[in-house]
Design an enzyme around this catalytic site. Structure first.
Site, PDB file in Angstrom:
ATOM      1  N   TYR A  31     -29.518 -35.136  31.818  1.00 25.97           N
ATOM      2  CA  TYR A  31     -28.982 -34.467  30.640  1.00 25.97           C
ATOM      3  C   TYR A  31     -30.059 -33.640  29.958  1.00 25.97           C
ATOM      4  CZ  TYR A  31     -31.319 -37.739  27.440  1.00 25.97           C
ATOM      5  OH  TYR A  31     -32.252 -38.460  26.736  1.00 25.97           O
ATOM      6  N   LYS A 146     -35.227 -36.863  33.171  1.00 25.59           N
ATOM      7  CA  LYS A 146     -34.391 -37.084  31.984  1.00 25.59           C
ATOM      8  C   LYS A 146     -33.001 -37.575  32.408  1.00 25.59           C
ATOM      9  CE  LYS A 146     -33.560 -34.849  27.508  1.00 25.59           C
ATOM     10  NZ  LYS A 146     -34.026 -35.962  26.685  1.00 25.59           N
ATOM     11  N   GLU A 179     -44.228 -43.620  24.425  1.00 28.34           N
ATOM     12  CA  GLU A 179     -43.436 -42.675  23.624  1.00 28.34           C
ATOM     13  C   GLU A 179     -42.381 -43.447  22.863  1.00 28.34           C
ATOM     14  OE1 GLU A 179     -41.080 -40.029  26.129  1.00 28.34           O
ATOM     15  OE2 GLU A 179     -40.764 -41.644  27.564  1.00 28.34           O
ATOM     16  N   LEU A 204     -41.615 -38.793  29.001  1.00 27.22           N
ATOM     17  CA  LEU A 204     -40.876 -37.559  29.235  1.00 27.22           C
ATOM     18  C   LEU A 204     -41.732 -36.394  28.722  1.00 27.22           C
ATOM     19  CD1 LEU A 204     -38.030 -36.323  30.020  1.00 27.22           C
ATOM     20  CD2 LEU A 204     -37.635 -36.247  27.564  1.00 27.22           C
TER      21      LEU A 204
HETATM   22  N1  PMP Z   1     -39.038 -38.899  24.966  1.00 30.18           N
HETATM   23  C1  PMP Z   1     -37.777 -39.370  25.107  1.00 30.18           C
HETATM   24  C2  PMP Z   1     -37.573 -40.707  25.756  1.00 30.18           C
HETATM   25  C3  PMP Z   1     -36.680 -38.610  24.645  1.00 30.18           C
HETATM   26  O1  PMP Z   1     -35.425 -39.066  24.796  1.00 30.18           O
HETATM   27  C4  PMP Z   1     -36.926 -37.370  23.994  1.00 30.18           C
HETATM   28  C5  PMP Z   1     -35.788 -36.579  23.427  1.00 30.18           C
HETATM   29  N2  PMP Z   1     -35.028 -35.924  24.421  1.00 30.18           N
HETATM   30  C6  PMP Z   1     -38.244 -36.926  23.887  1.00 30.18           C
HETATM   31  C7  PMP Z   1     -39.277 -37.716  24.378  1.00 30.18           C
HETATM   32  C8  PMP Z   1     -38.577 -35.601  23.255  1.00 30.18           C
HETATM   33  O2  PMP Z   1     -38.249 -34.556  24.138  1.00 30.18           O
HETATM   34  P1  PMP Z   1     -37.775 -33.129  23.597  1.00 30.18           P
HETATM   35  O3  PMP Z   1     -38.848 -32.635  22.703  1.00 30.18           O
HETATM   36  O4  PMP Z   1     -37.626 -32.319  24.826  1.00 30.18           O
HETATM   37  O5  PMP Z   1     -36.483 -33.368  22.888  1.00 30.18           O
END
Ligand code: PMP
Length: 284
Positions: A31, A146, A179, A204
């Protein structure tokens, strides 16, 4: 609300996928989610790049061209009249009689929705900062993909809610922060440098994280990519989270202990102010 499902825009309550969709049975799906700010999708190109990578890692076929996907996402945002909020889209390997191995000849399932967000609540979190908790990271080692396999993330967020916190931050077996359940984590060290974990397989690779590095460069703020411990985070000058939904959210308490004097920091504020000057906009 309107949802896009495999070629059709339908009222969300009529939007259905098969019970035997592999996204449903195996979390065999990826996603993306982009912020929508003032009628524009933010950093769409980078999110589409990351989606391509997630699909390639799992060998899921791309359901349509980039141009077609961009059209669908703008259309979903437009039909839902979202000026400020987010667009969410998901691609599963498809629906087939249940069998763990990949089915032959299956077509991917593509769904997309858009939703308005409470701008005032987000502004308040940004102004006051948020409490977070830490938890052991119990996820698989491919969190760089993701996928919708977010059960550990959902359980962690629930634990945060029950502790009166906004986010739960995962900590690896060696005591280093990985994270948040839905955000990347940053601190500001004693020299005023930004510190964030390298985007290896432990996290991620957040799009907001990447763009924030460009914002930091434009603001002459140094960035160091290295691991940091919970203790270091608790004694840092500033701590904040980044994600497409919230962009940048200051942290003012960790596991019930006040951090950074309990107020959002000035470096975070500076970066946040400049963010949308540097982020890309795709008008809807
Ligand atoms: N880590 C995780 C586990 C997430 O779900 C997200 C949000 N999608 C992020 C980091 C931040 O990623 P982004 O800045 O691309 O939203």
């Amino acid at each position: 609300r309107i949802t896009y499902v495999n070629g059709r825009y339908v009222p969300s309550r009529e939007a259905v996928v098969s019970v035997e969709d592999r996204g449903n049975q195996f979390a065999d799906a990826v996603y993306e989610a982009c912020q929508i700010k003032d009628g524009a999708i933010i950093d769409l190109r980078r999110h589409l790049d990351r989606l391509d990578r997630s699909l390639a890692e799992l060998r899921i076929a791309t359901p349509m061209s980039r141009a077609a996907m961009t059209h669908v996402l703008r259309e979903v945002a437009r039909r839902n009249k979202v000026e400020n909020g987010y667009v969410y889209w998901q691609i599963s390997r498809g629906a087939a009689p249940r069998d763990h191995a990949f089915p032959a000849g299956v077509r991917p399932t593509f769904t997309a929705t858009a939703k308005s967000l409470d701008v005032a609540a987000a502004a308040l979190r940004y102004e006051k900062g948020v409490p977070i908790i830490t938890l052991p990271d119990n996820r698989w080692e491919r969190v760089d993909i993701k996928t919708v396999g977010l059960l550990p993330n959902a359980l962690a967020k629930q634990a945060a809610r029950e502790a009166g916190a906004f986010e739960a931050v995962f900590v690896d077996a060696e005591g280093y922060v990985t994270e948040g359940s839905s955000a990347n984590v940053w601190l500001v060290d004693g020299e005023g440098r930004l510190v964030t974990r390298p985007a290896d397989r432990g996290i991620l690779r957040g799009i907001t994280r990447s763009v924030l590095m460009e914002v930091a460069a434009a603001e002459d703020v140094a960035v160091v990519e290295r691991r940091f411990t919970v203790t270091e985070m608790k004694t840092a000058r500033e701590v904040f989270l980044t994600s497409a939904g919230a962009i940048l959210c200051p942290v003012v308490s960790i596991d019930g202990e006040t951090v950074a004097n309990g107020v959002p920091g000035s470096i975070a504020a500076r970066l946040r102010r400049r963010f949308h000057d540097i982020a890309e906009r795709t008008p809807i």
